[in-house]
Write a protein that holds these residues in place. Structure first.
Motif, PDB file in Angstrom:
ATOM      1  N   HIS A  11       0.912  -1.232   0.082  1.00 46.78           N
ATOM      2  CA  HIS A  11       0.107  -0.115   0.019  1.00 46.78           C
ATOM      3  C   HIS A  11       0.756   1.299   0.037  1.00 46.78           C
ATOM      4  O   HIS A  11       1.850   1.012   0.694  1.00 46.78           O
ATOM      5  CB  HIS A  11      -0.845   0.096   1.483  1.00 46.78           C
ATOM      6  CG  HIS A  11      -1.735  -1.262   1.301  1.00 46.78           C
ATOM      7  ND1 HIS A  11      -2.967  -1.494   0.908  1.00 46.78           N
ATOM      8  CD2 HIS A  11      -1.601  -2.153   2.306  1.00 46.78           C
ATOM      9  CE1 HIS A  11      -3.554  -2.591   1.222  1.00 46.78           C
ATOM     10  NE2 HIS A  11      -2.595  -2.950   2.034  1.00 46.78           N
ATOM     11  N   TYR A  12       0.573   2.387  -0.781  1.00 47.57           N
ATOM     12  CA  TYR A  12       1.463   3.379  -0.941  1.00 47.57           C
ATOM     13  C   TYR A  12       0.740   4.518  -0.493  1.00 47.57           C
ATOM     14  O   TYR A  12      -0.573   4.970  -0.961  1.00 47.57           O
ATOM     15  CB  TYR A  12       1.878   3.671  -2.395  1.00 47.57           C
ATOM     16  CG  TYR A  12       2.389   2.286  -3.118  1.00 47.57           C
ATOM     17  CD1 TYR A  12       3.505   1.758  -2.458  1.00 47.57           C
ATOM     18  CD2 TYR A  12       2.122   1.866  -4.172  1.00 47.57           C
ATOM     19  CE1 TYR A  12       4.062   0.698  -2.984  1.00 47.57           C
ATOM     20  CE2 TYR A  12       2.627   0.758  -4.640  1.00 47.57           C
ATOM     21  CZ  TYR A  12       3.492   0.281  -4.036  1.00 47.57           C
ATOM     22  OH  TYR A  12       4.450  -0.919  -4.686  1.00 47.57           O
ATOM     23  N   VAL A  13       1.220   5.168   0.736  1.00 50.99           N
ATOM     24  CA  VAL A  13       0.678   6.508   1.334  1.00 50.99           C
ATOM     25  C   VAL A  13       1.630   7.511   1.361  1.00 50.99           C
ATOM     26  O   VAL A  13       2.706   7.402   1.280  1.00 50.99           O
ATOM     27  CB  VAL A  13      -0.030   6.216   2.670  1.00 50.99           C
ATOM     28  CG1 VAL A  13      -1.097   4.900   2.492  1.00 50.99           C
ATOM     29  CG2 VAL A  13       1.048   5.587   3.494  1.00 50.99           C
ATOM     30  N   SER A  14       1.109   8.858   1.268  1.00 49.40           N
ATOM     31  CA  SER A  14       1.715   9.988   1.578  1.00 49.40           C
ATOM     32  C   SER A  14       1.285  10.959   2.602  1.00 49.40           C
ATOM     33  O   SER A  14       0.026  10.893   3.067  1.00 49.40           O
ATOM     34  CB  SER A  14       2.079  10.837   0.229  1.00 49.40           C
ATOM     35  OG  SER A  14       2.484   9.948  -0.694  1.00 49.40           O
ATOM     36  N   THR A  15       2.088  11.690   3.108  1.00 45.35           N
ATOM     37  CA  THR A  15       1.747  12.636   4.420  1.00 45.35           C
ATOM     38  C   THR A  15       2.573  13.699   4.333  1.00 45.35           C
ATOM     39  O   THR A  15       3.754  13.496   4.183  1.00 45.35           O
ATOM     40  CB  THR A  15       1.661  12.052   5.675  1.00 45.35           C
ATOM     41  OG1 THR A  15       1.169  12.826   6.545  1.00 45.35           O
ATOM     42  CG2 THR A  15       3.028  11.112   5.782  1.00 45.35           C
ATOM     43  N   PRO A  16       2.083  14.986   4.861  1.00 46.66           N
ATOM     44  CA  PRO A  16       3.287  16.038   5.025  1.00 46.66           C
ATOM     45  C   PRO A  16       4.026  15.866   6.416  1.00 46.66           C
ATOM     46  O   PRO A  16       5.115  16.258   6.438  1.00 46.66           O
ATOM     47  CB  PRO A  16       2.186  17.407   5.371  1.00 46.66           C
ATOM     48  CG  PRO A  16       1.021  16.958   5.494  1.00 46.66           C
ATOM     49  CD  PRO A  16       0.916  15.307   5.099  1.00 46.66           C
ATOM     50  N   PHE A  17       3.304  14.816   7.478  1.00 47.15           N
ATOM     51  CA  PHE A  17       4.160  14.682   8.620  1.00 47.15           C
ATOM     52  C   PHE A  17       4.308  13.286   9.063  1.00 47.15           C
ATOM     53  O   PHE A  17       3.196  12.644   9.067  1.00 47.15           O
ATOM     54  CB  PHE A  17       3.512  15.621   9.758  1.00 47.15           C
ATOM     55  CG  PHE A  17       3.306  17.055   9.381  1.00 47.15           C
ATOM     56  CD1 PHE A  17       4.074  17.914   9.484  1.00 47.15           C
ATOM     57  CD2 PHE A  17       1.874  17.892   9.094  1.00 47.15           C
ATOM     58  CE1 PHE A  17       4.031  19.292   9.566  1.00 47.15           C
ATOM     59  CE2 PHE A  17       1.800  18.878   9.036  1.00 47.15           C
ATOM     60  CZ  PHE A  17       2.741  19.731   9.061  1.00 47.15           C
ATOM     61  N   CYS A  18       5.341  12.620   9.116  1.00 49.45           N
ATOM     62  CA  CYS A  18       5.482  11.457   9.590  1.00 49.45           C
ATOM     63  C   CYS A  18       6.073  11.363  10.969  1.00 49.45           C
ATOM     64  O   CYS A  18       7.099  12.025  11.242  1.00 49.45           O
ATOM     65  CB  CYS A  18       6.343  10.755   8.513  1.00 49.45           C
ATOM     66  SG  CYS A  18       6.658   8.998   8.617  1.00 49.45           S
ATOM     67  N   VAL A  19       5.665  10.568  11.805  1.00 51.14           N
ATOM     68  CA  VAL A  19       5.994  10.312  13.113  1.00 51.14           C
ATOM     69  C   VAL A  19       6.410   8.958  13.327  1.00 51.14           C
ATOM     70  O   VAL A  19       5.820   8.084  13.179  1.00 51.14           O
ATOM     71  CB  VAL A  19       4.817  10.649  14.322  1.00 51.14           C
ATOM     72  CG1 VAL A  19       5.330  10.481  15.612  1.00 51.14           C
ATOM     73  CG2 VAL A  19       4.445  12.306  14.055  1.00 51.14           C
ATOM     74  N   ASN A  26       0.239  20.110  15.191  1.00 48.89           N
ATOM     75  CA  ASN A  26      -1.206  20.787  15.009  1.00 48.89           C
ATOM     76  C   ASN A  26      -0.894  22.192  14.762  1.00 48.89           C
ATOM     77  O   ASN A  26      -1.610  22.683  13.768  1.00 48.89           O
ATOM     78  CB  ASN A  26      -1.786  21.006  16.368  1.00 48.89           C
ATOM     79  CG  ASN A  26      -2.288  19.575  16.917  1.00 48.89           C
ATOM     80  OD1 ASN A  26      -2.563  18.607  16.096  1.00 48.89           O
ATOM     81  ND2 ASN A  26      -2.719  19.352  18.300  1.00 48.89           N
ATOM     82  N   GLN A  27      -0.110  22.976  15.211  1.00 49.91           N
ATOM     83  CA  GLN A  27       0.517  24.479  14.757  1.00 49.91           C
ATOM     84  C   GLN A  27       0.828  24.186  13.335  1.00 49.91           C
ATOM     85  O   GLN A  27       0.349  25.303  12.468  1.00 49.91           O
ATOM     86  CB  GLN A  27       1.520  24.716  15.770  1.00 49.91           C
ATOM     87  CG  GLN A  27       0.903  25.331  17.103  1.00 49.91           C
ATOM     88  CD  GLN A  27      -0.269  26.063  17.079  1.00 49.91           C
ATOM     89  OE1 GLN A  27      -0.138  27.202  16.369  1.00 49.91           O
ATOM     90  NE2 GLN A  27      -1.132  25.809  18.076  1.00 49.91           N
ATOM     91  N   LEU A  28       1.721  23.226  13.089  1.00 48.07           N
ATOM     92  CA  LEU A  28       2.222  23.357  11.504  1.00 48.07           C
ATOM     93  C   LEU A  28       1.272  23.294  10.686  1.00 48.07           C
ATOM     94  O   LEU A  28       1.396  23.395   9.390  1.00 48.07           O
ATOM     95  CB  LEU A  28       3.535  22.320  11.362  1.00 48.07           C
ATOM     96  CG  LEU A  28       4.671  22.694  12.228  1.00 48.07           C
ATOM     97  CD1 LEU A  28       5.597  21.494  12.191  1.00 48.07           C
ATOM     98  CD2 LEU A  28       5.505  23.900  11.828  1.00 48.07           C
ATOM     99  N   SER A  29       0.416  22.250  10.903  1.00 47.98           N
ATOM    100  CA  SER A  29      -0.870  21.996   9.745  1.00 47.98           C
ATOM    101  C   SER A  29      -1.652  23.036   9.499  1.00 47.98           C
ATOM    102  O   SER A  29      -2.216  22.929   8.629  1.00 47.98           O
ATOM    103  CB  SER A  29      -1.489  20.810  10.500  1.00 47.98           C
ATOM    104  OG  SER A  29      -2.579  21.324  11.692  1.00 47.98           O
ATOM    105  N   LYS A  30      -1.694  24.182  10.351  1.00 45.93           N
ATOM    106  CA  LYS A  30      -2.298  25.262  10.259  1.00 45.93           C
ATOM    107  C   LYS A  30      -1.908  26.254   8.957  1.00 45.93           C
ATOM    108  O   LYS A  30      -2.415  27.057   8.585  1.00 45.93           O
ATOM    109  CB  LYS A  30      -2.739  26.118  11.304  1.00 45.93           C
ATOM    110  CG  LYS A  30      -3.501  25.226  12.399  1.00 45.93           C
ATOM    111  CD  LYS A  30      -3.567  26.283  13.752  1.00 45.93           C
ATOM    112  CE  LYS A  30      -4.334  25.397  14.697  1.00 45.93           C
ATOM    113  NZ  LYS A  30      -4.444  26.012  15.955  1.00 45.93           N
ATOM    114  N   GLN A  31      -0.705  25.852   8.747  1.00 48.63           N
ATOM    115  CA  GLN A  31       0.247  26.860   7.536  1.00 48.63           C
ATOM    116  C   GLN A  31       0.016  26.097   6.337  1.00 48.63           C
ATOM    117  O   GLN A  31      -0.380  24.839   6.099  1.00 48.63           O
ATOM    118  CB  GLN A  31       1.685  26.645   8.082  1.00 48.63           C
ATOM    119  CG  GLN A  31       2.155  27.260   9.398  1.00 48.63           C
ATOM    120  CD  GLN A  31       3.382  27.118  10.013  1.00 48.63           C
ATOM    121  OE1 GLN A  31       4.289  26.793   8.954  1.00 48.63           O
ATOM    122  NE2 GLN A  31       3.750  27.270  11.374  1.00 48.63           N
TER     123      GLN A  31
END
Length: 485
Positions: free
Chosen positions: A178-186, A393-398
């Motif tokens: 499965h191939y997935v993408s995201t701006p933030f990886c933890v 949470n803060q970065l995601s608002k940008q």
């Protein structure tokens, strides 16, 4: 069918750090939580002794907890990170109580605080001798209530790529990619215990997140800072060693040598309550003095009912191996337990690669220094998991750059990795970097590990869980041995 999907945040790992991150992310964020196997399998669940919290402020203080943590870590800790850990500990404890975590209480209803090695005060919150499981179980219930969190079990990250706008992951689940993408990886992928022949860690602790972060160019710090717990149940037939909690010594157990003599007075004035690295090294010195690897933990002088009530899980597990904790000394020996180093992160758990976060044992916050103080690990995972979430949470608002997914190619190879590859890695590490590292064997082992790493990275092998984990183990072994040479 293979799918490509975009998530706001992807968390890799379901221990306390990953679960804490998921619980503190805004509810309008679409979150994917990946579990390498079943959701409950993690090192966090194996934690027995408890979780630190400066809860009794009448008799304890953050200053004293910070001092104890710094002493145990040989003052190589990040003081700012340690201060955050301590000052947020009571808040974490209260949050867990609100989630229904059933910490043990005294007869008058107060939280029962116990003592462990390296601590100057009673500050360990616990649920009998299975605190980690109690916390993880309650966190899982809370996460499953979050409609914005999708949980994928038996889902192994087999590739992580930095792409414009974020990250792309190749996830292997039931032989399907499965191939997935995201701006933030933890990354909350835990430790590296399976790099050793004997470890207290679960089967999933193969350093996958650390290895993949390293391949991306993230800074890895102090990976050779490995903690060997002095009181693992000694059974050379089992790779995963049963841990006998620090709290047993905190409640009065003695360490004895092959002659059934106490010996810690020869090495440290704190006796059995010295920090773990001190006790493990003392055992090695006593082994050299006596010529024997036979050591024992003895709490049989305590009341049987107290032992059975305080340590029911340990008591019953040892009975299965025909040892009665209430009546006789139990054989123990140092064993790989915990990783103090890892992916270098700032105070918000962000790595040197923007958007890539690391929490829990795979991260290096600097909290532990060179040696972790007992029961600081569950607290660290929760505190810094929460901090990663609040920062995301803060970065995601940008305004975010549009993600361009990585064009992963289907796996076309059929060859399996050579049999015995992982066994050879474990053997090299067990000999080269145990309680007292052997520089000569480390130099010799590094040459072979480098060959194995090259073979795995450039060979045409089928992408299986065995291959992914072997490559991770080789990469982590390479980094460790390179550090100590």
């Amino acid at each position: 069918m293979t799918f490509v999907k975009l998530y706001d945040v992807i968390i890799v790992g379901s221990g306390v750090a990953g679960l804490s991150t998921a619980l503190h992310l805004n509810k309008d964020l679409n979150v994917l939580l990946l579990c390498k196997r079943e959701m409950t399998l993690c090192n966090s669940s194996l934690a027995q002794g408890g979780m630190v919290a400066v809860y009794d402020t009448e008799h304890d203080s953050c200053e004293e907890h910070i001092k104890d943590t710094m002493i145990a870590g040989r003052y190589e800790n990040n003081l700012e990170a340690v201060t955050i850990l301590s000052k947020e500990s009571k808040m974490v404890a209260d949050e867990l109580l609100d989630l229904g975590v059933d910490f043990d209480r005294t007869s008058d209803g107060k939280i029962d605080l116990t003592l462990e090695g390296g601590h100057s005060k009673h500050r360990i919150l616990h649920y009998k001798d299975s605190t980690g499981k109690e916390i993880v179980d309650k966190l899982i219930i809370a996460v499953k209530r979050r409609k914005n969190v999708t949980v994928m079990e038996y889902a192994q990250m087999c590739n992580l790529k930095k792409v414009p706008g974020g990250f792309s992951l190749d996830i292997l689940q039931h032989e399907q990619h499965h191939y997935v993408s995201t701006p933030f990886c933890v990354l909350a992928t835990g430790g590296i215990g399976r790099i050793y022949q004997y470890t207290t860690n679960s089967a999933i602790a193969t350093g996958d997140g650390i290895a993949m972060a390293y391949q991306l160019g993230a800074k890895i710090q102090h990976l050779s800072y490995i903690q060997f717990h002095p009181t693992a149940f000694y059974n050379a037939q089992q790779r995963e060693c049963f841990l006998i909690s620090e709290a047993v010594r905190g409640n009065g157990a003695y360490l004895r040598n092959c002659h059934m003599e106490r010996f810690m007075h020869k090495y440290d004035e704190r006796l059995e309550l010295a920090p773990r690295d001190v006790v493990s090294q003392a055992i090695m010195k006593e082994q050299e003095a006596t010529g024997s690897k036979h050591f024992y933990l003895d709490i049989s002088h305590k009341e049987p009912e107290f032992i059975k009530t305080r340590f029911p899980m340990i008591y019953h597990n040892l009975l299965q191996s025909e040892y009665d904790l209430t009546r006789e000394p139990v054989p123990i020996y140092p064993c790989q337990h915990y990783l103090m180093g890892g992916i270098q992160v700032n105070l918000n758990s962000e790595s040197t690669i923007p958007g890539l976060f690391a929490v829990g044992e795979c991260s290096h916050t600097g909290v532990h220094g060179r040696n972790r103080l007992a029961s600081n690990s569950l607290l660290e995972g929760i505190v810094f998991g929460r901090r990663s979430a609040l920062h995301i949470n803060q970065l995601s608002k940008q305004t975010q750059e549009k993600i361009q997914p990585y064009p992963f190619q289907p796996d076309v190879y059929t060859a399996d990795i050579p049999k015995g590859t992982r066994t050879e890695i474990r053997s090299i590490m067990q000999k080269a970097h145990f309680v007292l590292p052997n520089r000569k064997l480390a130099e010799e082992g590094f040459i072979r590990i480098n060959d194995i790493k090259f073979m795995l990275e450039h060979g045409q092998f089928k992408v299986t869980p065995d291959y992914i984990e072997a490559k991770s183990l080789a990469t982590c072994a390479y980094i460790i041995l390179k550090e100590i040479m």
